[in-house]
Enzyme design. Structure first.
Site, PDB file in Angstrom:
ATOM      1  N   LYS A 189      -4.421  -7.008   3.341  1.00 59.74           N
ATOM      2  CA  LYS A 189      -4.492  -5.873   2.407  1.00 59.74           C
ATOM      3  C   LYS A 189      -5.946  -5.611   1.993  1.00 59.74           C
ATOM      4  CE  LYS A 189      -3.072  -2.530  -0.259  1.00 59.74           C
ATOM      5  NZ  LYS A 189      -3.926  -2.321  -1.365  1.00 59.74           N
ATOM      6  N   GLU A 220     -10.035   1.659   4.140  1.00 58.71           N
ATOM      7  CA  GLU A 220      -9.771   2.817   3.255  1.00 58.71           C
ATOM      8  C   GLU A 220     -11.089   3.337   2.647  1.00 58.71           C
ATOM      9  OE1 GLU A 220      -6.510   2.173   0.331  1.00 58.71           O
ATOM     10  OE2 GLU A 220      -8.002   2.630  -1.197  1.00 58.71           O
ATOM     11  N   SER A 238       0.822  -1.206   0.000  1.00 62.71           N
ATOM     12  CA  SER A 238       0.000   0.000   0.000  1.00 62.71           C
ATOM     13  C   SER A 238       0.854   1.253   0.000  1.00 62.71           C
ATOM     14  CB  SER A 238      -0.920   0.013   1.227  1.00 62.71           C
ATOM     15  OG  SER A 238      -1.679   1.201   1.221  1.00 62.71           O
ATOM     16  N   HIS A 257      -7.458  -3.790   4.794  1.00 61.27           N
ATOM     17  CA  HIS A 257      -6.891  -2.425   4.741  1.00 61.27           C
ATOM     18  C   HIS A 257      -7.719  -1.581   3.764  1.00 61.27           C
ATOM     19  CE1 HIS A 257      -4.511   0.558   2.519  1.00 61.27           C
ATOM     20  NE2 HIS A 257      -3.782   0.736   3.612  1.00 61.27           N
ATOM     21  N   ASN A 258      -7.992  -2.148   2.587  1.00 58.99           N
ATOM     22  CA  ASN A 258      -8.739  -1.396   1.580  1.00 58.99           C
ATOM     23  C   ASN A 258     -10.192  -1.168   1.991  1.00 58.99           C
ATOM     24  OD1 ASN A 258      -6.342  -1.633   0.180  1.00 58.99           O
ATOM     25  ND2 ASN A 258      -7.333  -1.981  -1.769  1.00 58.99           N
TER      26      ASN A 258
HETATM   27  C1  6PG Z   1      -3.254   1.239  -1.635  1.00 59.92           C
HETATM   28  C2  6PG Z   1      -4.558   1.352  -2.382  1.00 59.92           C
HETATM   29  C3  6PG Z   1      -4.444   0.725  -3.730  1.00 59.92           C
HETATM   30  C4  6PG Z   1      -5.518   1.153  -4.704  1.00 59.92           C
HETATM   31  C5  6PG Z   1      -6.911   0.819  -4.273  1.00 59.92           C
HETATM   32  C6  6PG Z   1      -7.933   1.595  -5.045  1.00 59.92           C
HETATM   33  O1  6PG Z   1      -3.309   0.701  -0.541  1.00 59.92           O
HETATM   34  O2  6PG Z   1      -2.233   1.701  -2.141  1.00 59.92           O
HETATM   35  O3  6PG Z   1      -5.573   0.721  -1.666  1.00 59.92           O
HETATM   36  O4  6PG Z   1      -4.352  -0.651  -3.550  1.00 59.92           O
HETATM   37  O5  6PG Z   1      -5.425   2.507  -4.919  1.00 59.92           O
HETATM   38  O6  6PG Z   1      -7.102  -0.543  -4.507  1.00 59.92           O
HETATM   39  O7  6PG Z   1      -9.091   0.902  -4.956  1.00 59.92           O
HETATM   40  P1  6PG Z   1     -10.411   1.321  -5.668  1.00 59.92           P
HETATM   41  O8  6PG Z   1     -10.077   1.600  -7.109  1.00 59.92           O
HETATM   42  O9  6PG Z   1     -11.282   0.150  -5.501  1.00 59.92           O
HETATM   43  O10 6PG Z   1     -10.886   2.557  -4.966  1.00 59.92           O
END
Ligand code: 6PG
Length: 472
Positions: free
Chosen positions: A185, A192, A131, A188-189
């Protein structure tokens, strides 16, 4: 190295792959990258720091020949079929003991399948979450490896060198067995998505509700970033309001269509949470709101049908902004609590042995959800590594107590004026349910038994019961 072989190979030289490889080279590793697109190999070499060893090649076979055995290589290609394609291309070229890392956002069940498939062939396969975006890859991402601990030991020096550092400690650790890296991960997302949803709701309240312009919005988020809410996502939010559009005289944020995209990791988190099962309603709501946002044409029709009379929030600006900061802080803690509770449950249910204190330590730097709050969570999990939910930690309880009245005030103001704050509402709803010794679920059990003889348990004696309910 005397034999001039390379230490690490990268498959896929898109911006993430290239940046991560350049980062490795900057730390003294001899780095080689492969991409079918010859231009990308050339771009890799031309962007290398002087005096580092970086080579771009256009065939997998050449790269494999030039790697020091046991080979350590990573693919950074789109999730799904491209990962299987790379594995199939690699198979005839690899030898016993080689380590293949999937550094993309693969679904953990795919990782499990690939891991078992390659294990039979003597190849170590590791799912590793990375990430931090393009910039993070170049200067220090947060890295979430899972899989065989012995294979991890072999790549550990490289991953530790390139990872972000917090107080000198690298934001990488072995985060569990099997597909734990990709699982962590994924969650984590999910977190996010949830935090981004919450921030967007605060933006709506400040912008349309209070009438703040972009310069004022910048100041609010900048101040918040210097306070308890300090985090990467708040920091970039403050920056966004100042970005000028290069096609009009407006700020770019005002020219962006309000339809959110997604690549699926948030949805996977919700789906897997329901399978466990564990409740992550703020993440669920964040996914749902991105989906709803894409129904723009229907929303336009509905907006005409359901006009709100009063859209201005009549609370003194300073008071409202302070209350909103507290509400966002409260709700952000709830997002992490839900995600981390999910990891704790998945750790045992899916036999991954995920060390929660290490997850939180690794998230302190480099990743998209890095935040000063992680330090508090780290203390909580260090004290009790098997803590089922952050809300049960005494320090966290004090933080939430201090903010909860403002959280309620914000929800009240937003509900009265008709702003869609589903994420904030879901946070408070979860909090109130989680802290309820009594939930009205006894009635649900009665209904289930009434219409479907689904049985229920009693409060006063063990066993399973069914009643012939009377209709009146
Ligand atoms: C990270 C982000 C990366 C990506 C996302 C975007 O941790 O660096 O999470 O993995 O930017 O997957 O996800 P979406 O396109 O689903 O918003």
């Amino acid at each position: 190295m005397a034999n001039n072989l390379f230490d690490f190979g990268m498959i896929g030289l898109g911006v993430m792959g290239r940046n991560l490889l350049l980062n490795m080279a900057d730390h003294g590793f001899r780095a080689i990258g492969f991409d079918k697109d010859v231009q990308k190999g050339a771009a890799l070499e031309s962007s290398a720091t002087p005096n580092t060893v970086v080579k771009g090649v256009s065939t997998l076979a050449e790269m494999i020949k030039l790697l020091e055995p046991p080979r350590k290589l990573m693919m950074l290609v789109p999730a799904g079929k491209p990962v299987d394609d790379v594995i199939n291309d690699l198979l005839p070229l690899l030898e016993n003991g080689d380590i293949v890392i999937d550094g993309g956002n693969s679904h953990y069940t795919d990782t499990l399948r690939r891991l078992n498939f390659l294990k039979d062939k003597g190849i170590h396969f590791m799912g590793v979450g990375i990430s931090g975006g393009e910039q993070g890859a170049r200067t220090g991402p947060s890295i979430m490896p899972g899989g065989d601990p012995a294979a991890y030991e072999q790549v550990k020096p490289i991953l530790e060198a390139v990872a972000a550092k917090v107080n000198g400690s690298p934001c990488v650790a072995h985060l569990g067995k099997l597909a734990a890296g990709h699982y962590v991960k994924m969650v984590h997302n999910g977190i996010e998505y949830a935090i981004m949803q919450l921030i967007s709701e605060t933006y709506d309240l400040l912008h349309r509700g209070l009438g703040l312009n972009n310069d004022e919005l910048h100041k609010v988020y900048k101040n918040w970033n210097e306070d308890e809410l300090q985090s990467f996502l708040i920091e970039i939010t403050a920056d966004i309001f100042l970005q000028q559009d290069d096609k009009t005289d407006n700020r770019l944020v005002d020219m962006i269509l309000d339809k959110a995209g997604s690549k699926g990791t948030g949805k996977w988190t919700s789906q897997d949470a329901m399978d466990l099962p564990v409740s992550v309603p703020v993440i669920d709501m964040a996914v749902a709101m991105r989906d709803l946002s894409t129904y723009k044409e229907e929303r336009i029709q509905a907006a005409a049908l359901y006009k709100t009379a009063k859209t201005h929030i009549d609370v003194p600006q300073e008071v409202f902004i302070q209350q909103l900061e507290d509400a966002l802080y409260f709700a952000t803690i709830i997002c992490y609590a839900q995600g981390l509770a999910m990891l704790q449950k998945a750790s045992s249910e899916l036999n991954m042995d995920i060390p929660l204190p290490e997850v939180v330590r690794v998230w302190r730097g480099g990743c998209i959800i890095r935040s000063s709050l992680l330090e508090t969570f780290y203390t909580a999990f260090k004290t009790n590594p098997t803590l089922p939910n952050l809300l049960l930690d005494n320090n966290i309880a004090q933080l939430l107590h201090a903010k909860r009245q403002h959280m309620r005030n914000i929800i009240m103001h937003a509900a009265q004026t008709g702003y869609a704050i589903s994420g904030l509402m879901a946070s408070l709803g979860y909090f109130d349910a989680y802290r309820s010794e009594h939930l009205p679920t006894n009635l649900i059990q009665a209904q289930r038994d009434y219409f479907g003889a689904h049985t229920y348990q009693r409060v006063d004696m063990p066993g399973t019961f069914h009643t012939e309910w009377k209709s009146n």
